[in-house]
Structures are given as C-alpha cells and as structure tokens.
Scaffold this active site. Structure first.
Site, mmCIF file in Angstrom:
data_model
loop_
_atom_site.group_PDB
_atom_site.id
_atom_site.type_symbol
_atom_site.label_atom_id
_atom_site.label_comp_id
_atom_site.label_asym_id
_atom_site.label_seq_id
_atom_site.Cartn_x
_atom_site.Cartn_y
_atom_site.Cartn_z
ATOM 1 N N ASP A 106 -0.165 -3.905 6.311
ATOM 2 C CA ASP A 106 -0.803 -3.333 7.500
ATOM 3 C C ASP A 106 -2.282 -3.704 7.586
ATOM 4 O OD1 ASP A 106 1.615 -2.152 8.029
ATOM 5 O OD2 ASP A 106 0.934 -0.094 7.710
ATOM 6 N N ASP B 101 6.119 4.533 4.951
ATOM 7 C CA ASP B 101 6.983 3.578 5.661
ATOM 8 C C ASP B 101 7.040 2.225 4.936
ATOM 9 O OD1 ASP B 101 4.209 3.397 6.658
ATOM 10 O OD2 ASP B 101 4.951 1.889 8.066
ATOM 11 N N HIS B 102 6.308 2.099 3.822
ATOM 12 C CA HIS B 102 6.332 0.873 3.012
ATOM 13 C C HIS B 102 6.910 1.117 1.615
ATOM 14 C CE1 HIS B 102 3.597 -1.272 5.894
ATOM 15 N NE2 HIS B 102 3.457 -0.013 6.263
ATOM 16 N N HIS C 250 4.662 -4.829 10.676
ATOM 17 C CA HIS C 250 5.061 -4.130 11.898
ATOM 18 C C HIS C 250 5.179 -5.076 13.088
ATOM 19 C CE1 HIS C 250 4.757 0.096 10.589
ATOM 20 N NE2 HIS C 250 3.788 -0.334 9.796
ATOM 21 N N HIS D 255 0.850 -1.200 0.000
ATOM 22 C CA HIS D 255 0.000 0.000 0.000
ATOM 23 C C HIS D 255 0.877 1.239 0.000
ATOM 24 C CE1 HIS D 255 0.804 -0.497 4.295
ATOM 25 N NE2 HIS D 255 0.281 0.691 4.552
ATOM 26 N N HIS E 255 1.515 3.867 1.914
ATOM 27 C CA HIS E 255 2.143 4.600 3.026
ATOM 28 C C HIS E 255 3.660 4.625 2.911
ATOM 29 C CE1 HIS E 255 -1.602 4.236 5.839
ATOM 30 N NE2 HIS E 255 -1.672 5.275 5.025
ATOM 31 N N HIS F 151 -7.421 -0.530 5.874
ATOM 32 C CA HIS F 151 -6.370 0.367 6.374
ATOM 33 C C HIS F 151 -6.161 1.507 5.364
ATOM 34 C CE1 HIS F 151 -2.548 1.547 8.191
ATOM 35 N NE2 HIS F 151 -1.918 1.319 7.054
HETATM 36 FE FE FE Z 1 2.890 0.761 8.120
HETATM 37 ZN ZN ZN Z 2 0.212 1.639 6.580
#
Ligand code: FE
Ligand code: ZN
Length: 260
Positions: free
Chosen positions: A134, A59-60, A172, A55, A57, A111
């Site tokens: 996530d 942090d990915h 995570h 996805h 975001h 999410h």
């Molecule tokens: Fe994340």
């Molecule tokens: Zn995420």
C-alpha cells in the site's frame, strides 16, 4: 523469471502469487484472506512454499494463521511483533532468495511505519518486479496512517529510482478513483489522459489495471510528480501556503485526495 498472477480478495485487494515457470511451488504476497488462496492452490495443484508480508494491516495479514496451520513454511515480513506468524523478519536492504530470484527489501514507511517492499530484477531480459503493498498504487499512493509526508516522499523517491521498466504490483485495485484525482491535479497531462482511457477499457472488461510500469507511474502518478510545475501549481491553488518544496506538495495533494 517469474510467473506472477493476481488472486482477488475482499472488494479490491490483490494477493499476488508467483512461481518459477517449471515449478508448482508458489509464494503469495499479503494474503489478507486464506480462502481465495486455498482455492487457487487446489485448482492448479500448486504447493504453497512461503508468504511475503508488506505491512501489518489486516487486509494483508488476515490469512497467515489459516495458511500456515497445516504447513511448515516461511513467512517473511517486517520487524513488527504485532504481526502474528512472521518467521523471517526483514529489514531495509536485506536480500532473500525465493523461487530462484533474489529479492531486495526496501523499507517504505509512510502508509504505516513498518511497511516494506520487495524488489527483484531476475537478471534476464524480463521486467523487474516490485511488490509494494500500500505504498505506491497505480495512479496514487497509500494514505498516511502512521508516517509523515517526509517519510512517504523519501519512500516514493526510492521506488522512483528503480528501473523504468519495473512492473508495479500493488495490493489494491484503486486505479480508476486514483486517475480521476490525478486528472483533477494535472488536467493537461496528455499521458495521463491516455492512461485513463486504457484503464477505463480494462475496467469495462473487468480486467486488472495492475501491474503498471514505473515509467507509466512517473508520467502520470501525481504522488511521484510533486516536483513538476503543474503539480506544484495545483497544490498551491489548493493551499496557498504550499511552496515548491516537493514534500509540502506531496502533503497538500495527499490531504486533498483524502477528501476527494
Ligand atoms: Fe491495504
Ligand atoms: Zn494498508
């Protein structure tokens, strides 16, 4: 079969890396940061063969541009033009062959709206593997940033229908906090007590609590148990307007967890 290992990133992200046992060609899932990936590649003499994204975001996705700067490799990901660098757009029920394993793509909105998961059953007696970003965490699920409780419920229900021995590779290390909440929802769940003890031991040794198996999640994760009497009861104690509908139960416990 696949060898799958975590590359820790930021505070609590896992970038999952996989490869066939006889190959130095590796794939990484959700590289939010390029640096720890490059370190692992050079330490082991691995060759980065491709990237999988669940996805949008940061942090990915934050490591995509650096990892592809001097490499001509495929970047698989959801149909979202806000993600820079995707070369192969994947949709629900698509299949893609990586490291000699067939992966099935499952759309898992909730999410985020673009979220997808990657499932592979390598066909031998090894456990199947799910890279679920996530959407599903060990002991929990992702926050509803873009999607609805209905969407998250149907995404989680689809994941719950995979084989029991599927290993759950989420993005995570949130397990300890998740299980603390799970125990508030289901204080009398014996399997949850056992899982919490095992997780506390792993954490005290600084070892990853991921992957889990789907069987464990079905037994302990309240977000996969919104049809269970104790979870329904906990939700209606929290919000008396909540009935037995599993979507409403999920909505109530997700909101509860947001403020836990
Ligand atoms: Fe994340
Ligand atoms: Zn995420």
């Amino acid at each position: 079969m696949l060898i799958i290992s975590p590359i820790p990133a930021f505070n609590d992200n896992y970038i999952w890396m996989f490869h066939a046992p006889d190959s130095q060609d590796v794939f990484v899932v959700d590289p939010g940061d390029a640096r720890p990936v490059e370190e692992v590649l050079s330490r082991h003499g691995f060759n980065l063969a491709g990237i999988l994204i669940t996805h949008h975001h940061f942090d990915h996705t934050g490591g995509i541009s650096e990892l592809t700067r001097n490499r001509n490799i495929p970047v698989y990901g959801p149909d979202n033009r806000n993600i820079n660098g995707i070369t192969h757009t994947l949709r629900d029920n698509d299949t893609v062959k990586l490291s000699n394993c067939q992966f099935e793509i499952m759309a898992t909105p909730g999410h985020t709206l673009d979220h997808i998961a990657y499932f592979t059953d390598s066909g031998d007696d090894e456990n199947p593997a799910l890279f679920c970003g996530d959407t599903l965490f060990v002991g929990g699920c992702g926050r509803l940033f873009e999607g609805t409780a209905e969407q998250m419920y149907s995404s989680l229900s689809r994941l719950a229908s995979l084989p029991d021995n599927t290993r759950i590779y989420c993005a995570h290390e949130y397990t300890q906090a998740n299980l603390k909440f799970a125990r508030a929802v289901e204080p009398n769940n014996q399997k949850l007590q056992e899982q919490a003890m095992q997780v506390a031991e792993l954490c005290s040794e600084n070892r990853p609590t991921v992957p889990s198996t789907l069987r464990t999640e079905l037994d302990t994760n309240p977000f996969l148990r919104s049809d269970q009497p104790e979870v329904i009861q906990a939700a209606s104690d929290r919000d008396p307007s909540s009935g037995a509908n599993p979507v409403d139960v999920l909505r109530v416990i997700r909101a509860w967890k947001d403020n836990f």
